[in-house]
Write an enzyme that holds these catalytic residues in place. Structure first.
Site, PDB file in Angstrom:
ATOM      1  N   GLY A   9      79.307 -32.171  35.274  1.00  0.00           N
ATOM      2  CA  GLY A   9      80.260 -31.322  36.226  1.00  0.00           C
ATOM      3  C   GLY A   9      80.708 -32.521  37.315  1.00  0.00           C
ATOM      4  N   ALA A  11      83.274 -32.537  39.727  1.00  0.00           N
ATOM      5  CA  ALA A  11      84.264 -32.065  40.410  1.00  0.00           C
ATOM      6  C   ALA A  11      83.625 -32.848  41.870  1.00  0.00           C
ATOM      7  CB  ALA A  11      84.342 -30.551  40.791  1.00  0.00           C
ATOM      8  N   VAL A  12      83.881 -32.321  42.960  1.00  0.00           N
ATOM      9  CA  VAL A  12      83.858 -33.048  44.361  1.00  0.00           C
ATOM     10  C   VAL A  12      82.136 -33.109  44.555  1.00  0.00           C
ATOM     11  CG1 VAL A  12      83.944 -30.934  45.619  1.00  0.00           C
ATOM     12  CG2 VAL A  12      84.402 -33.294  46.752  1.00  0.00           C
ATOM     13  N   MET A  13      81.547 -32.346  44.239  1.00  0.00           N
ATOM     14  CA  MET A  13      79.897 -32.314  44.597  1.00  0.00           C
ATOM     15  C   MET A  13      79.483 -33.194  43.534  1.00  0.00           C
ATOM     16  SD  MET A  13      79.459 -30.689  47.289  1.00  0.00           S
ATOM     17  CE  MET A  13      77.660 -30.210  47.139  1.00  0.00           C
ATOM     18  N   GLY A  14      79.853 -33.140  42.137  1.00  0.00           N
ATOM     19  CA  GLY A  14      79.056 -33.727  41.197  1.00  0.00           C
ATOM     20  C   GLY A  14      79.254 -35.347  41.289  1.00  0.00           C
ATOM     21  N   VAL A  74      78.365 -27.352  38.190  1.00  0.00           N
ATOM     22  CA  VAL A  74      79.479 -26.635  37.765  1.00  0.00           C
ATOM     23  C   VAL A  74      79.706 -25.241  38.240  1.00  0.00           C
ATOM     24  CG1 VAL A  74      79.447 -27.735  35.371  1.00  0.00           C
ATOM     25  CG2 VAL A  74      78.260 -25.709  35.733  1.00  0.00           C
ATOM     26  N   SER A 128      73.461 -28.512  49.989  1.00  0.00           N
ATOM     27  CA  SER A 128      74.465 -28.083  50.946  1.00  0.00           C
ATOM     28  C   SER A 128      74.810 -29.369  51.745  1.00  0.00           C
ATOM     29  CB  SER A 128      73.638 -27.140  52.043  1.00  0.00           C
ATOM     30  OG  SER A 128      74.762 -26.979  53.117  1.00  0.00           O
ATOM     31  N   GLY A 129      76.005 -29.409  52.288  1.00  0.00           N
ATOM     32  CA  GLY A 129      76.540 -30.465  53.125  1.00  0.00           C
ATOM     33  C   GLY A 129      77.916 -30.865  52.501  1.00  0.00           C
ATOM     34  N   GLY A 130      78.525 -30.216  51.806  1.00  0.00           N
ATOM     35  CA  GLY A 130      79.798 -30.529  51.189  1.00  0.00           C
ATOM     36  C   GLY A 130      79.952 -31.859  50.706  1.00  0.00           C
ATOM     37  N   LYS A 182      69.026 -21.048  49.954  1.00  0.00           N
ATOM     38  CA  LYS A 182      70.735 -21.614  50.125  1.00  0.00           C
ATOM     39  C   LYS A 182      71.411 -20.446  50.254  1.00  0.00           C
ATOM     40  CE  LYS A 182      74.177 -24.395  49.842  1.00  0.00           C
ATOM     41  NZ  LYS A 182      75.246 -23.924  49.471  1.00  0.00           N
ATOM     42  N   HIS A 185      71.124 -19.550  53.908  1.00  0.00           N
ATOM     43  CA  HIS A 185      71.870 -20.662  54.620  1.00  0.00           C
ATOM     44  C   HIS A 185      73.194 -20.326  54.651  1.00  0.00           C
ATOM     45  CE1 HIS A 185      74.424 -24.237  54.460  1.00  0.00           C
ATOM     46  NE2 HIS A 185      73.437 -24.981  55.274  1.00  0.00           N
ATOM     47  N   ASN A 186      73.649 -20.091  53.633  1.00  0.00           N
ATOM     48  CA  ASN A 186      75.303 -19.728  53.673  1.00  0.00           C
ATOM     49  C   ASN A 186      75.717 -18.796  54.592  1.00  0.00           C
ATOM     50  OD1 ASN A 186      75.039 -21.811  51.840  1.00  0.00           O
ATOM     51  ND2 ASN A 186      76.985 -20.942  50.520  1.00  0.00           N
ATOM     52  N   GLU A 189      75.331 -19.489  57.814  1.00  0.00           N
ATOM     53  CA  GLU A 189      76.819 -20.487  58.028  1.00  0.00           C
ATOM     54  C   GLU A 189      77.753 -19.652  58.578  1.00  0.00           C
ATOM     55  OE1 GLU A 189      77.318 -23.455  54.955  1.00  0.00           O
ATOM     56  OE2 GLU A 189      79.429 -22.919  55.200  1.00  0.00           O
TER      57      GLU A 189
HETATM   58  P1  NBP Z   1      83.737 -26.621  41.281  1.00  0.00           P
HETATM   59  O1  NBP Z   1      83.052 -25.438  41.708  1.00  0.00           O
HETATM   60  O2  NBP Z   1      85.055 -26.585  41.401  1.00  0.00           O
HETATM   61  O3  NBP Z   1      83.567 -26.539  39.646  1.00  0.00           O
HETATM   62  C1  NBP Z   1      84.225 -27.507  38.984  1.00  0.00           C
HETATM   63  C2  NBP Z   1      83.280 -28.128  37.620  1.00  0.00           C
HETATM   64  O4  NBP Z   1      82.959 -26.978  36.709  1.00  0.00           O
HETATM   65  C3  NBP Z   1      83.978 -28.926  36.659  1.00  0.00           C
HETATM   66  O5  NBP Z   1      83.117 -29.696  36.234  1.00  0.00           O
HETATM   67  C4  NBP Z   1      84.725 -27.735  35.764  1.00  0.00           C
HETATM   68  O6  NBP Z   1      84.983 -28.838  34.471  1.00  0.00           O
HETATM   69  C5  NBP Z   1      83.522 -27.065  35.551  1.00  0.00           C
HETATM   70  N1  NBP Z   1      84.094 -25.843  34.789  1.00  0.00           N
HETATM   71  C6  NBP Z   1      84.610 -24.776  35.277  1.00  0.00           C
HETATM   72 BR1  NBP Z   1      85.555 -24.594  36.919  1.00  0.00          BR
HETATM   73  N2  NBP Z   1      84.925 -23.889  34.272  1.00  0.00           N
HETATM   74  C7  NBP Z   1      84.002 -24.553  33.405  1.00  0.00           C
HETATM   75  C8  NBP Z   1      83.847 -23.848  31.751  1.00  0.00           C
HETATM   76  N3  NBP Z   1      84.531 -22.646  31.561  1.00  0.00           N
HETATM   77  N4  NBP Z   1      83.328 -24.577  30.965  1.00  0.00           N
HETATM   78  C9  NBP Z   1      82.800 -25.790  31.413  1.00  0.00           C
HETATM   79  N5  NBP Z   1      82.963 -26.257  32.591  1.00  0.00           N
HETATM   80  C10 NBP Z   1      83.525 -25.439  33.445  1.00  0.00           C
HETATM   81  O7  NBP Z   1      82.920 -27.820  41.659  1.00  0.00           O
HETATM   82  P2  NBP Z   1      82.354 -28.252  43.037  1.00  0.00           P
HETATM   83  O8  NBP Z   1      83.400 -27.925  44.119  1.00  0.00           O
HETATM   84  O9  NBP Z   1      82.104 -29.716  42.925  1.00  0.00           O
HETATM   85  O10 NBP Z   1      81.123 -27.391  42.988  1.00  0.00           O
HETATM   86  C11 NBP Z   1      80.004 -27.505  42.162  1.00  0.00           C
HETATM   87  C12 NBP Z   1      79.054 -26.518  42.443  1.00  0.00           C
HETATM   88  O11 NBP Z   1      78.329 -26.798  43.532  1.00  0.00           O
HETATM   89  C13 NBP Z   1      79.492 -24.987  42.443  1.00  0.00           C
HETATM   90  O12 NBP Z   1      78.704 -24.203  41.966  1.00  0.00           O
HETATM   91  C14 NBP Z   1      79.828 -24.814  43.864  1.00  0.00           C
HETATM   92  O13 NBP Z   1      79.568 -23.445  44.331  1.00  0.00           O
HETATM   93  C15 NBP Z   1      78.695 -25.630  44.509  1.00  0.00           C
HETATM   94  N6  NBP Z   1      78.821 -26.135  45.849  1.00  0.00           N
HETATM   95  C16 NBP Z   1      80.017 -26.481  46.281  1.00  0.00           C
HETATM   96  C17 NBP Z   1      80.113 -27.063  47.523  1.00  0.00           C
HETATM   97  C18 NBP Z   1      81.757 -27.667  47.924  1.00  0.00           C
HETATM   98  O14 NBP Z   1      81.496 -27.903  49.228  1.00  0.00           O
HETATM   99  N7  NBP Z   1      82.621 -27.752  47.107  1.00  0.00           N
HETATM  100  C19 NBP Z   1      79.213 -27.177  48.253  1.00  0.00           C
HETATM  101  C20 NBP Z   1      77.682 -26.645  47.893  1.00  0.00           C
HETATM  102  C21 NBP Z   1      77.681 -26.273  46.549  1.00  0.00           C
HETATM  103  P3  NBP Z   1      86.509 -29.124  34.335  1.00  0.00           P
HETATM  104  O15 NBP Z   1      86.662 -30.418  35.143  1.00  0.00           O
HETATM  105  O16 NBP Z   1      86.647 -29.333  32.904  1.00  0.00           O
HETATM  106  O17 NBP Z   1      87.632 -27.968  34.777  1.00  0.00           O
END
Ligand code: NBP
Length: 481
Positions: A9, A11-14, A74, A128-130, A182, A185-186, A189
């Site tokens: 995964g 995206a931004v967090m990963g 993810v 947590s922490g974005g 968590k 926590h949210n 928040e």
């Molecule tokens: P997202 O919540 O936007 O998820 C993106 C990831 O999920 C990508 O790797 C995407 O793959 C994958 N994905 C999706 Br969407 N649908 C999919 C599917 N059907 N099959 C396989 N992969 C799929 O990313 P994030 O904002 O980095 O958050 C990741 C997790 O951390 C989430 O659960 C989020 O709630 C949590 N979180 C986020 C934050 C924040 O500040 N953003 C903070 C704390 C926790 P792709 O690239 O192929 O579309």
């Protein structure tokens, strides 16, 4: 050399967690459904690091040292189950799957049990922490199968935020407890943000202060008991000017979004029977904000009576400060009470002082105030309510007069302060030895023969009165849902 951990995964967090792990000397293998993002990451943000890419789950698993640790970052929900099902045939007994997304705790309860049956260890962890936290030190709240903890602990504690050298990451407890903590926590928040917004609106609409004046007030408040990340960023936001040198805040549409974790907390509180009023009000405040068109229409049809503030502005600013502080204490008291109830319901052994420490740094609700909460639970781990700890009882007593003044003034000025007001109602209710529930029970018994207990008889003895003289003698069953 094989990788210490795999992460799915990007995206931004990963991405940011991977870079953080790399900085701390861990070798990370990465995979993403859209595999071009693996290549982009390696050629861009991860260029020059030791991160290795994989274009299939087989390849990812193959690159990991044993026991294999695979972390999912993810979208929460069925995507996590999908990945678990795809990973299962590739993993061996003793391997570890970690879900670091915002999963619902009940899903993590289910996944821990399901994977245990298959010999795989599951960790569901709140992170947590974005973006910033993920990159430089998040708060990490792991729960699940404790047999996995020793293998994961060095990585998680190394990358987490630190407060006075202590990592903001400790084992929370069994099954979904990490995600539960968590979730709360949210919810908190949501509450903190709503309280700040109410203070802002009261200062702006009630006292008629300028954005610059309010900016100075928040910057000032951040030096005292309200010192926190959210108050700090509020001051920064208010200082931000657009291209016309006007405060950007004035151009932002007043409709709030939400991704569900505050709502989950509220629903859970209703299920548990815990009055989590402040967080619930905060969720509803977002819902009301989203009804923009209705509000604009109602503002025309139901005009507010003109009312201006004529008192001492500095005194009212101080009162609003006290309202914010006291309401915040109520919110945390309610949140910790909810966790106590969940711990009892699910037989989790939660360490509330450790939880306060985990939230003390790295996460969005980080504040110096959480240090006081940790001290309160360290002094008495069985504390029933934060309000009963000497430090907070004294703080409430100090803030009481200003809090009431702020709420009264808000009512007179037609400025909505649902969280300030409901927190005050909770506080007064919580310390009322005799509430009007005697009348409520009488009403229930009158129309539905639901029975009541008497003050002059032992608890658990139920009575029914034939209030009208023509009711029957049969009472309803006495159970509470
Ligand atoms: P997202 O919540 O936007 O998820 C993106 C990831 O999920 C990508 O790797 C995407 O793959 C994958 N994905 C999706 Br969407 N649908 C999919 C599917 N059907 N099959 C396989 N992969 C799929 O990313 P994030 O904002 O980095 O958050 C990741 C997790 O951390 C989430 O659960 C989020 O709630 C949590 N979180 C986020 C934050 C924040 O500040 N953003 C903070 C704390 C926790 P792709 O690239 O192929 O579309």
């Amino acid at each position: 050399m094989k990788a210490n951990i795999g992460l799915i995964g990007l995206a931004v967090m990963g991405q940011n967690l991977v870079l953080n792990m790399n900085d701390h000397g861990f070798k990370v293998a990465v995979y993403n459904r859209t595999t071009s993002k693996v290549d982009d990451f390696l050629h861009d943000a991860a260029k020059g690091t030791h991160v290795i890419g994989a274009h299939s789950l087989e390849e990812l698993v193959d690159k990991l040292e044993s026991p294999r640790k695979v972390m999912l970052m993810v979208k929460a929900g069925e995507v996590v189950d999908l990945y678990i099902d795809h990973l299962l045939p590739l993993l061996s007994p003793g391997d570890i799957i970690i879900d670091g997304g915002n999963s619902l705790y009940s899903d993590s309860n289910r996944r821990t049990a399901y994977l245990k049956e298959k010999g795989i260890l599951f960790i569901g962890t709140g992170v947590s922490g974005g973006e910033e936290g993920a990159r430089h030190g998040p708060s990490i709240m792991p729960g699940g199968n404790k047999d996995a903890w020793e293998a994961v602990k060095p990585i998680f504690q190394a990358i987490s935020a630190k407060v006075d050298g202590a990592p903001c990451c400790e084992w929370v407890g069994d099954n979904g407890s990490g995600h539960y903590v968590k979730m709360v926590h949210n919810g908190i928040e949501y509450g903190d943000m709503q309280l700040i917004c109410e203070a802002y609106q009261l200062l702006r609409e009630g006292l008629g202060l300028s954005v610059d004046e309010i900016q100075g007030i928040f910057a000032d408040w951040n030096k005292g008991v309200l010192d926190s990340y959210l108050v700090e960023i509020t001051a920064n936001i208010l200082a931000y000017k657009d291209e016309n040198d006007q405060p950007l805040i004035d151009s932002i549409l007043d409709t709030a979004g939400q991704k569900g974790t505050g709502k989950w907390t509220g629903i859970n509180a209703l299920d548990m029977g815990i009055p989590l009023t402040l967080i619930a009000e905060s969720v509803f405040a977002r819902c009301l904000s989203a009804q923009k068109d209705d509000r604009v229409k109602a503002a025309q049809h139901l005009p507010k009576k003109a009312s201006t503030f004529n008192g001492d502005k500095q005194k009212m600013v101080d009162a609003i400060h006290d309202a914010l502080y006291a309401s915040k204490i109520i919110s945390y008291a309610q949140g910790f009470q909810l966790m106590r109830e969940a711990a009892s319901e699910y037989r989790w052994s939660l360490n509330y002082g450790e939880i306060a420490l985990m939230w003390r740094g790295g996460c969005i609700i980080r504040s110096q105030f959480l240090g006081n909460i940790k001290q309160a639970f360290d002094a008495n781990p069985e504390l029933e309510s934060l309000l009963l700890a000497d430090y907070f009882a004294e703080a409430m007593s100090q803030a009481d007069a200003g809090w009431r003044k702020a709420v009264i003034q808000a009512i007179e000025l037609n400025v909505p302060t649902p969280a300030f007001s409901s927190a005050l109602a909770y506080f007064d209710g919580y310390r009322t030895a005799r509430l009007p529930a005697n009348l409520l029970q009488a009403q229930r018994d009158y129309f539905g023969a639901h029975t009541y207990e008497r003050i002059d008889r032992p608890r658990g003895e139920f009575f029914h009165t034939d209030w009208t003289g023509h009711g029957g003698k049969t009472a309803s069953t006495t159970y509470t849902v």
